[in-house]
Design a protein around this motif. Structure first.
Motif, PDB file in Angstrom:
ATOM      1  N   VAL A  89     -20.175  18.421 -37.884  1.00 29.57           N
ATOM      2  CA  VAL A  89     -20.414  17.854 -39.206  1.00 29.57           C
ATOM      3  C   VAL A  89     -19.634  18.563 -40.308  1.00 29.57           C
ATOM      4  N   PHE A  90     -19.087  19.747 -40.025  1.00 31.64           N
ATOM      5  CA  PHE A  90     -18.310  20.448 -41.040  1.00 31.64           C
ATOM      6  C   PHE A  90     -16.815  20.157 -40.936  1.00 31.64           C
ATOM      7  N   GLN A  91     -16.472  19.385 -39.927  1.00 30.63           N
ATOM      8  CA  GLN A  91     -15.064  19.033 -39.746  1.00 30.63           C
ATOM      9  C   GLN A  91     -14.713  17.840 -40.618  1.00 30.63           C
ATOM     10  N   LYS A  92     -13.648  17.927 -41.347  1.00 33.92           N
ATOM     11  CA  LYS A  92     -13.251  16.869 -42.271  1.00 33.92           C
ATOM     12  C   LYS A  92     -13.028  15.555 -41.527  1.00 33.92           C
ATOM     13  N   GLY A  93     -13.596  14.492 -42.108  1.00 38.52           N
ATOM     14  CA  GLY A  93     -13.426  13.161 -41.546  1.00 38.52           C
ATOM     15  C   GLY A  93     -14.357  12.832 -40.401  1.00 38.52           C
ATOM     16  N   TRP A  94     -15.368  13.673 -40.162  1.00 36.13           N
ATOM     17  CA  TRP A  94     -16.235  13.451 -39.010  1.00 36.13           C
ATOM     18  C   TRP A  94     -17.045  12.135 -39.128  1.00 36.13           C
ATOM     19  N   LYS A  95     -17.328  11.705 -40.347  1.00 36.00           N
ATOM     20  CA  LYS A  95     -18.174  10.516 -40.517  1.00 36.00           C
ATOM     21  C   LYS A  95     -17.414   9.209 -40.258  1.00 36.00           C
ATOM     22  N   LYS A  96     -16.082   9.291 -40.111  1.00 28.49           N
ATOM     23  CA  LYS A  96     -15.288   8.077 -39.901  1.00 28.49           C
ATOM     24  C   LYS A  96     -15.732   7.333 -38.652  1.00 28.49           C
ATOM     25  N   GLU A  97     -16.064   8.082 -37.586  1.00 32.78           N
ATOM     26  CA  GLU A  97     -16.500   7.454 -36.338  1.00 32.78           C
ATOM     27  C   GLU A  97     -17.780   6.648 -36.563  1.00 32.78           C
ATOM     28  N   LEU A  98     -18.703   7.204 -37.333  1.00 33.37           N
ATOM     29  CA  LEU A  98     -19.968   6.519 -37.587  1.00 33.37           C
ATOM     30  C   LEU A  98     -19.742   5.255 -38.419  1.00 33.37           C
ATOM     31  N   GLU A  99     -18.904   5.351 -39.432  1.00 32.95           N
ATOM     32  CA  GLU A  99     -18.641   4.197 -40.292  1.00 32.95           C
ATOM     33  C   GLU A  99     -17.974   3.070 -39.514  1.00 32.95           C
ATOM     34  N   GLU A 100     -17.012   3.415 -38.658  1.00 33.74           N
ATOM     35  CA  GLU A 100     -16.331   2.392 -37.863  1.00 33.74           C
ATOM     36  C   GLU A 100     -17.280   1.767 -36.841  1.00 33.74           C
ATOM     37  N   ALA A 101     -18.183   2.583 -36.280  1.00 33.42           N
ATOM     38  CA  ALA A 101     -19.164   2.061 -35.333  1.00 33.42           C
ATOM     39  C   ALA A 101     -20.122   1.109 -36.031  1.00 33.42           C
ATOM     40  N   ALA A 102     -20.543   1.454 -37.250  1.00 32.68           N
ATOM     41  CA  ALA A 102     -21.427   0.582 -38.031  1.00 32.68           C
ATOM     42  C   ALA A 102     -20.729  -0.737 -38.345  1.00 32.68           C
ATOM     43  N   ASN A 103     -19.443  -0.666 -38.669  1.00 40.11           N
ATOM     44  CA  ASN A 103     -18.674  -1.887 -38.920  1.00 40.11           C
ATOM     45  C   ASN A 103     -18.677  -2.796 -37.692  1.00 40.11           C
ATOM     46  N   GLN A 104     -18.418  -2.199 -36.549  1.00 37.28           N
ATOM     47  CA  GLN A 104     -18.353  -2.965 -35.295  1.00 37.28           C
ATOM     48  C   GLN A 104     -19.689  -3.621 -34.971  1.00 37.28           C
ATOM     49  N   VAL A 105     -20.772  -2.845 -35.092  1.00 39.23           N
ATOM     50  CA  VAL A 105     -22.110  -3.361 -34.766  1.00 39.23           C
ATOM     51  C   VAL A 105     -22.457  -4.555 -35.638  1.00 39.23           C
ATOM     52  N   ASN A 106     -22.235  -4.439 -36.932  1.00 37.14           N
ATOM     53  CA  ASN A 106     -22.621  -5.515 -37.846  1.00 37.14           C
ATOM     54  C   ASN A 106     -21.688  -6.724 -37.752  1.00 37.14           C
ATOM     55  N   GLU A 107     -20.414  -6.480 -37.488  1.00 36.55           N
ATOM     56  CA  GLU A 107     -19.496  -7.609 -37.294  1.00 36.55           C
ATOM     57  C   GLU A 107     -19.918  -8.432 -36.085  1.00 36.55           C
ATOM     58  N   GLU A 108     -20.330  -7.753 -35.015  1.00 42.14           N
ATOM     59  CA  GLU A 108     -20.770  -8.460 -33.810  1.00 42.14           C
ATOM     60  C   GLU A 108     -22.024  -9.280 -34.083  1.00 42.14           C
ATOM     61  N   LYS A 109     -22.947  -8.735 -34.880  1.00 42.22           N
ATOM     62  CA  LYS A 109     -24.169  -9.469 -35.216  1.00 42.22           C
ATOM     63  C   LYS A 109     -23.852 -10.733 -36.001  1.00 42.22           C
ATOM     64  N   MET A 110     -22.957 -10.620 -36.959  1.00 42.47           N
ATOM     65  CA  MET A 110     -22.603 -11.773 -37.779  1.00 42.47           C
ATOM     66  C   MET A 110     -21.823 -12.802 -36.975  1.00 42.47           C
ATOM     67  N   GLU A 111     -20.924 -12.345 -36.122  1.00 43.97           N
ATOM     68  CA  GLU A 111     -20.134 -13.274 -35.292  1.00 43.97           C
ATOM     69  C   GLU A 111     -21.024 -14.028 -34.311  1.00 43.97           C
ATOM     70  N   ARG A 112     -22.056 -13.358 -33.798  1.00 42.90           N
ATOM     71  CA  ARG A 112     -22.977 -14.028 -32.879  1.00 42.90           C
ATOM     72  C   ARG A 112     -23.734 -15.160 -33.591  1.00 42.90           C
ATOM     73  N   VAL A 113     -24.143 -14.900 -34.827  1.00 45.50           N
ATOM     74  CA  VAL A 113     -24.858 -15.918 -35.603  1.00 45.50           C
ATOM     75  C   VAL A 113     -23.927 -17.075 -35.961  1.00 45.50           C
ATOM     76  N   LEU A 114     -22.696 -16.760 -36.325  1.00 42.04           N
ATOM     77  CA  LEU A 114     -21.731 -17.812 -36.636  1.00 42.04           C
ATOM     78  C   LEU A 114     -21.465 -18.685 -35.411  1.00 42.04           C
ATOM     79  N   ASN A 115     -21.450 -18.074 -34.239  1.00 40.92           N
ATOM     80  CA  ASN A 115     -21.254 -18.841 -33.010  1.00 40.92           C
ATOM     81  C   ASN A 115     -22.438 -19.777 -32.760  1.00 40.92           C
TER      82      ASN A 115
END
Length: 382
Positions: free
Chosen positions: A296-322
């Protein structure tokens, strides 16, 4: 001078006539909930009125609940007005709906009858308020209204309270009132009715039912897991959380608390072909982290979490659109609204073809999540 004393007294006697039209609460049939179903024996309409039984309501002096403080009277008929009047055959207290808390209808009812016809009485009669929430169930409605709730003494009030939790958990469907239904119907739009079910004898929110605009009938169900995607597309996310497990991050699980969410809609017409982009911007806080090995003290460590959150929510929305575009081919997400706003000329030309256009329209989903705070640990290292 005597008249200066007597005259005011006479005026007061005329004005303060007392409560000449008062009715004792025991004589008023207060209805807290209404259930709408179909009688399987004769295929008639069934209306269930949940009466308050004043004498059985626990008091502060005697909080023990000796007996059920409500009575459900179910009657069948050809119209709801007829059923209401026929309540006099079983109760000497005429039903009063000014304190109505919730309306529950079955999927069977809205498969058989049009929603616009079912709610006509509730919109027309002055006793019914347009702010009363509506729910849909695949269970027998009488079973739902007979359930003894744990937190409220009346099931109808317990059901209403469920609609007030949508800002906490995004798998809860948004509240829908009789007024909301009337507006969607008048605008000839498909819409969702929040669903409830019985689980181990308890009333619980569970997905939502789809009402199709043209037929005004129930045509399908959205499961609980897909409600979150619906709410992002509706731009109705006010809180809740994002759960990230080991499938999307190396060291987890992680829970992000949503502090703010905004959905924007962009449209483009290319050679008379309509395209749409749905953009969601989420501001979140690191609420819980099971990744003890995370740097957590390494610079940019939260990028992985943010990208994972993006992926999870995009999949949820795409499933509903389908679900909307392919499985049901119904715009219950109300995306036509944004076409009308952003592409008025296109809408005017193609409004009558919207059902066909919607199923083939290219829709892109973009989610951008940002972690803005880290709780009391405050590991704020970019």
């Amino acid at each position: 001078m005597w008249y200066k004393i007597i005259l005011p007294g006479l005026i007061m006697l005329l004005l303060l006539t007392g409560c000449w039209d008062i009715k004792e609460i025991e004589d008023v049939g207060i209805i807290t909930g209404v259930g709408l179903d179909v009688n399987e024996e004769n295929d008639e309409l069934t209306m269930i009125n949940q009466y308050v039984v004043p004498g059985k309501i626990p008091t502060q002096q005697d909080s023990s609940q000796q007996s059920t403080p409500f009575q459900n009277i179910a009657l069948s008929g050809k119209s709801f007005f007829e059923i209401i009047r026929n309540n006099s055959l079983e109760s000497n207290r005429p039903p009063n709906y000014t304190h109505l808390k919730s309306i529950v209808t079955s999927t069977t009812m809205l498969e058989k009858e049009r929603a616009d016809e079912v709610i006509d009485l509730f919109i027309r009669d002055h006793e019914f308020r347009r702010t009363t929430p509506v729910f849909l169930t695949r269970e027998p409605v009488l079973d739902v209204l007979n359930t003894e709730s744990e937190k409220e003494i009346f099931p109808a009030i317990q059901i209403k309270s469920l609609s007030e939790n949508y800002q906490i958990n995004n798998t809860n469907p948004n509240n829908l009132t009789i007024g909301d239904m009337s507006q969607s119907i008048s605008e000839k739009k498909s819409f969702l009715i929040p669903g409830i079910t019985l689980e181990e004898g308890r009333i619980k929110l569970s997905g939502a039912g789809i009402i199709e605009a043209e037929s005004s009938n129930y045509v399908g169900w959205i499961d609980t897991k897909d409600i979150e995607g619906v709410r992002y597309i509706y731009n109705k996310v006010q809180g809740g959380f994002i759960y990230l497990d080991e499938k999307v991050i190396d060291d987890g699980p992680v829970v992000l608390e949503i502090k703010d969410s905004k959905t924007k809609y962009k449209t483009k017409v290319n050679k008379d072909q309509l395209e749409m982009t749905v953009q969601v911007h989420i501001s979140s806080v690191l609420a819980e982290d099971w990744g003890i090995g995370r740097k957590v003290f390494q610079k940019g460590w939260k990028k992985e979490l943010e990208e994972a959150a993006n992926q999870v929510n995009e999949e949820k929305m795409e499933r509903v659109l389908n679900l909307a575009q392919q499985e049901y081919q119904i715009d219950f997400l109300n995306l036509s609204k944004w076409v009308q706003i952003h592409e008025p000329a296109y809408w005017k030309k193609h409004e009558k073809e919207w059902s066909e256009i919607f199923t083939d329209m290219k829709i892109k989903v973009e989610v951008k999540t940002k972690i803005t705070d880290f709780g009391t640990q405050n590991f704020n290292t970019e």
